[in-house]
Write a protein that holds these residues in place. Structure first.
Motif, PDB file in Angstrom:
ATOM      1  N   TYR A   5       0.810  -1.229   0.000  1.00 10.80           N
ATOM      2  CA  TYR A   5       0.000   0.000   0.000  1.00 10.80           C
ATOM      3  C   TYR A   5       0.843   1.279   0.000  1.00 10.80           C
ATOM      4  CZ  TYR A   5      -4.376  -2.567   0.942  1.00 10.80           C
ATOM      5  OH  TYR A   5      -5.460  -3.389   0.877  1.00 10.80           O
ATOM      6  N   GLY A   6       1.554   1.529   1.077  1.00  9.86           N
ATOM      7  CA  GLY A   6       2.302   2.788   1.215  1.00  9.86           C
ATOM      8  C   GLY A   6       2.819   2.894   2.633  1.00  9.86           C
ATOM      9  N   GLY A   7       3.180   4.110   3.055  1.00 11.92           N
ATOM     10  CA  GLY A   7       3.544   4.404   4.435  1.00 11.92           C
ATOM     11  C   GLY A   7       4.448   3.378   5.084  1.00 11.92           C
ATOM     12  N   GLU A   8       3.980   2.844   6.196  1.00  7.21           N
ATOM     13  CA  GLU A   8       4.776   1.952   7.030  1.00  7.21           C
ATOM     14  C   GLU A   8       5.234   0.698   6.279  1.00  7.21           C
ATOM     15  OE1 GLU A   8       2.869   1.156  10.712  1.00  7.21           O
ATOM     16  OE2 GLU A   8       4.019  -0.658  11.118  1.00  7.21           O
ATOM     17  N   SER A   9       4.297   0.016   5.644  1.00  9.96           N
ATOM     18  CA  SER A   9       4.623  -1.269   5.035  1.00  9.96           C
ATOM     19  C   SER A   9       5.507  -1.088   3.794  1.00  9.96           C
ATOM     20  CB  SER A   9       3.316  -1.994   4.665  1.00  9.96           C
ATOM     21  OG  SER A   9       3.550  -3.348   4.438  1.00  9.96           O
ATOM     22  N   LEU A  10       5.174  -0.119   2.953  1.00  3.42           N
ATOM     23  CA  LEU A  10       5.983   0.112   1.753  1.00  3.42           C
ATOM     24  C   LEU A  10       7.371   0.632   2.137  1.00  3.42           C
ATOM     25  CD1 LEU A  10       5.931  -0.017  -1.340  1.00  3.42           C
ATOM     26  CD2 LEU A  10       5.092   2.338  -1.370  1.00  3.42           C
ATOM     27  N   GLY A  11       7.414   1.455   3.169  1.00  3.72           N
ATOM     28  CA  GLY A  11       8.716   1.941   3.645  1.00  3.72           C
ATOM     29  C   GLY A  11       9.585   0.798   4.134  1.00  3.72           C
ATOM     30  N   MET A  12       8.985  -0.161   4.872  1.00  3.20           N
ATOM     31  CA  MET A  12       9.749  -1.323   5.333  1.00  3.20           C
ATOM     32  C   MET A  12      10.236  -2.148   4.142  1.00  3.20           C
ATOM     33  SD  MET A  12       9.989  -1.085   8.586  1.00  3.20           S
ATOM     34  CE  MET A  12      10.923  -2.585   8.625  1.00  3.20           C
ATOM     35  N   TYR A  13       9.378  -2.272   3.127  1.00  5.82           N
ATOM     36  CA  TYR A  13       9.783  -2.998   1.913  1.00  5.82           C
ATOM     37  C   TYR A  13      11.069  -2.391   1.330  1.00  5.82           C
ATOM     38  CZ  TYR A  13       9.814  -3.712  -3.178  1.00  5.82           C
ATOM     39  OH  TYR A  13      10.203  -3.958  -4.468  1.00  5.82           O
TER      40      TYR A  13
END
Ligand code: SF4
Length: 719
Positions: free
Chosen positions: A35-43
């Protein structure tokens, strides 16, 4: 292909070393998974190798990401989420609000990623597709709000010009002029068109807990994002966007948003009093840190009054404020002026900021910028005996003016931390630790360069904050590394800890017996840190607040909202951080995601997004710190403050009075009893599909989440 509905499909990666910008265009499959934010940043922390333990937090290779999600643009809660490797060397994820996230979305980007290291101070200007690295030497050394205003004076949209007609003072609205404080440095500047994220002096000096401010009143405050940006010599990011945003089903998105805004308007407690509406509740349940967490309850209702939202909004509120699109407007500008000083001309130049306008601290700041420093009793003479025996069970000894003075001290401290761009939670815990060590004669005035930090003394708190923000001398350098490192510094100075010794403990001593921990005549005992990081104002020492396990299982030291050991809640919170939305507002769901993107997701898909963030975060922390045995080095009892378990509560209702925190997945327990935290932790890891001896995601779990390509090699090293 559904892009660019909800997400634009592009992220600006700015390398400030050579002043270039690469347009990153993740596949739609990546967006659908993260999606974005937290999860995409961790990716991206994995995809770009930031997880590598050889990359230090302040290395140019580390990446500061300010990420948006599919709901940004017209959502009822315009937020952003920062993701980086923290100066504390764990995954730093922090949510913030304001108007800048919407501006970035309208400029056509799903996020900004900053890498490299500039030779001289710079800022990043984003005007729609144009991304530039610009000289910021004129604004280096200024506070975060001054930087914000300077950016706004220098970044314009395609049809905006820097002339009197557009930006002159004569054209400011009355409301804007009213909000303009006496001190230019504190100007809020709401009516300027460009929006900005900016750091303060603390970020420039790489104080480990320096924050990234947004529009002068919202902060990506946890875990040192501002310090990492400062290490790159980047003073801030200014954005002007005029493109708008495109959704798959605009009508459905707007209908969802309207309903959400109606619910926000109906939420009168939040709307009228902001987060301070929960202050009374926090005190009821024992979530109120006082004098470095010696107490968490105030028993006298009069002592509570300065913390109460009704009292504060009446005494100091100027105007409610909100993140873009939000009808809940949960935070306030407030005038920092005590009527005590108004009635005593000549004294107004002290900690009232001459009536300047700042942001009213939220309830957690009230605790960590107020209660921890001991502001809620009249200060009286600077005499330690004055406080001897005084505790929160006593009848409040002051009057109404004392209450207002306490509130002003709290606001002033909060405002100083904002000015320097420091996290108020870690900063408050850090200084409260110093106060307690000094008041208990474990350190001396000489150790503090002549500062005498009596409880309640706002001047001493200011002196310490200034030392920290400027890293002034050996003391400033030490305190700039936060609560845990500060305790280590003094423990070493006093010979309680060897020069190269860490306060680690033998696993055999920890499990299943009582952990070997410092006693209350040792300095480390007073570090109120969870996993080496100052804890938020959600104390574990209460019957209804979070329990010890809840703090231990967080994949980073703790999310802003404190501990929670419900796996479903963990994932939902991370989904919200990936959407990117607000946890205080009626939450997003698959319906909103589908209206934005057309992806046809269900609620299970949204929870998987959160679960991916948790698994990536866990592996990130294990690998970047090279933790071979998490039970000894990270998920251990000594990673929590011993005071929780040793000291029975001396105040509070009968069900908690005289009791300590439970050592497992329960609430308070009888003093001295010991529960098997390890068994509860093992169950939790098992439920997650992680190995039960180390808490490493299994190969099957990573495959199920479809992140095995990204993570299996790393996970296999640690199982
Ligand atoms: S509830 Fe408060 S923090 Fe959340 S979006 Fe609204 S104004 Fe921002």
């Amino acid at each position: 292909m559904t892009l660019p509905n909800g997400v634009w499909g592009k992220i600006a990666r700015v390398d400030v070393s050579d002043e270039t910008t690469e347009v990153i265009e993740p596949d739609e499959e990546v967006y659908q998974k993260f999606y974005g934010g937290e999860s995409l940043g961790m990716y991206f922390l994995f995809e770009e190798g930031i997880v590598d333990p050889d990359i230090e937090p302040f290395d140019p290779e580390n990446m500061v990401q300010v990420m948006l999600g599919p709901t940004n643009g017209l959502a009822a809660a315009g937020r952003s989420c920062t993701v980086t490797k923290s100066p504390y060397n764990f995954a730093a994820v922090s949510r913030g609000g304001g108007q800048t996230p919407r501006e970035l979305k309208w400029a056509g980007w799903d996020g900004v990623q900053v890498v490299g290291q500039a030779d001289d101070p710079v800022y990043i200007s984003i005007v729609n597709d144009e991304v530039e690295v610009r000289d910021a030497s004129d604004i280096a050394g200024k506070n975060s709000r001054a930087k914000e205003m300077w950016f706004k004076r220098n970044v314009f949209g395609p049809h905006e010009k820097k002339d009197d007609k557009t930006l002159g003072e004569a054209h400011m609205t009355d409301e804007w002029a009213d909000l303009r404080p006496l001190d230019d440095d504190f100007t809020l500047g709401e009516k300027r068109n460009a929006k900005a994220w900016s750091i303060g002096v603390g970020g420039e000096n790489q104080v480990w807990y320096a924050a990234l401010g947004c529009d002068g009143n919202s902060w990506h405050g946890r875990h040192g994002e501002g310090a990492v940006l400062g290490s790159k010599n980047v003073m801030g990011i200014a954005v002007r966007g005029t493109k708008g945003v495109k959704y798959h089903d605009k009508q459905a998105f707007l209908q969802w948003t309207r309903e959400s805004q109606e619910a926000q308007r109906a939420s009168t407690g939040w709307r009228f009093y902001g987060t301070t509406n929960s202050a009374g509740n926090a005190l009821d349940v024992g979530c109120w840190p006082m004098r470095n967490w010696q107490w968490v309850y105030l028993n006298d209702p009069d002592a509570v009054r300065p913390l109460d939202g009704m009292y504060l909004t009446k005494a100091t509120s100027v105007k409610g404020k909100a993140c873009s699109g939000c009808a809940q407007q949960c935070y306030y500008t407030s005038r920092q002026q005590s009527d005590k000083y108004t009635e005593s001309p000549g004294e107004i130049d002290d900690y009232t900021l001459d009536g300047a306008i700042g942001i009213m601290p939220c309830w957690e700041m009230q605790g960590c910028s107020g209660g921890v420093h001991g502001y809620f009793f009249p200060q009286g003479p600077k005499d330690a005996d004055y406080f001897e025996g005084l505790d929160p069970s006593d009848t409040y000894p002051g009057n109404r003016k004392d209450m207002l003075e306490a509130a002003m001290k709290m606001q002033y401290t909060d405002e100083l931390e904002n000015k320097y761009g420091l996290d108020t939670i870690e900063g408050g815990n850090n200084i409260a630790l110093v106060q307690e060590l000094w008041n208990k004669d474990l350190i001396t005035t000489e150790d503090l360069d002549g500062i005498e930090p009596y409880w309640g003394d706002v001047d001493a708190v200011q002196q310490l904050l200034e030392k920290i923000a400027h890293k002034d001398g050996e003391l400033g350098e030490a305190l700039a590394k936060g609560t845990w490192e500060t305790a280590k510094y003094f423990a070493r100075k006093k010979g309680e800890l060897g020069e190269d010794q860490d306060p680690q403990f033998d696993a055999e001593e920890i499990w299943p017996e009582e952990p070997h921990v410092p006693s209350d005549d040792e300095i480390m005992y007073y570090a109120m840190a969870c996993k080496r990081y100052g804890m938020p104002a959600h104390g574990v020492r209460s019957e209804r607040c979070r329990n010890a396990l809840a703090y231990l299982v967080q994949y980073r030291p703790h999310v802003h909202t404190g501990g929670n050991d419900s796996i479903g809640a963990n994932h939902y919170i991370s989904f919200v951080g990936s959407a990117v939305f607000c946890l205080f507002s009626p939450g997003p769901d698959a319906e909103l995601i589908n209206a934005a993107t057309g992806w046809g997701h269900d609620d299970e898909d949204t929870m998987l997004v959160g679960e991916r963030a948790w698994n990536l975060g866990r592996l990130f922390n294990i690998h970047t710190q090279e933790i071979e045995n998490p039970r000894e080095e990270w998920d251990a009892a000594h990673m929590m403050p011993q005071r929780w378990f040793d000291e029975p509560l001396t105040t509070g209702p009968p069900e908690v009075h005289g009791k300590t925190a439970h050592r497992g997945n329960q609430q308070v327990t009888e003093e001295g009893s010991y529960e098997n935290l390890w068994a509860d932790l093992e169950d939790y890891w098992d439920d997650r599909g992680w190995t039960t001896d180390k808490g490493i995601p299994t190969a099957a779990k990573l495959e199920e989440l479809d992140i095995d390509d990204l993570t299996e090699d790393i996970a296999a090293q640690y199982r």
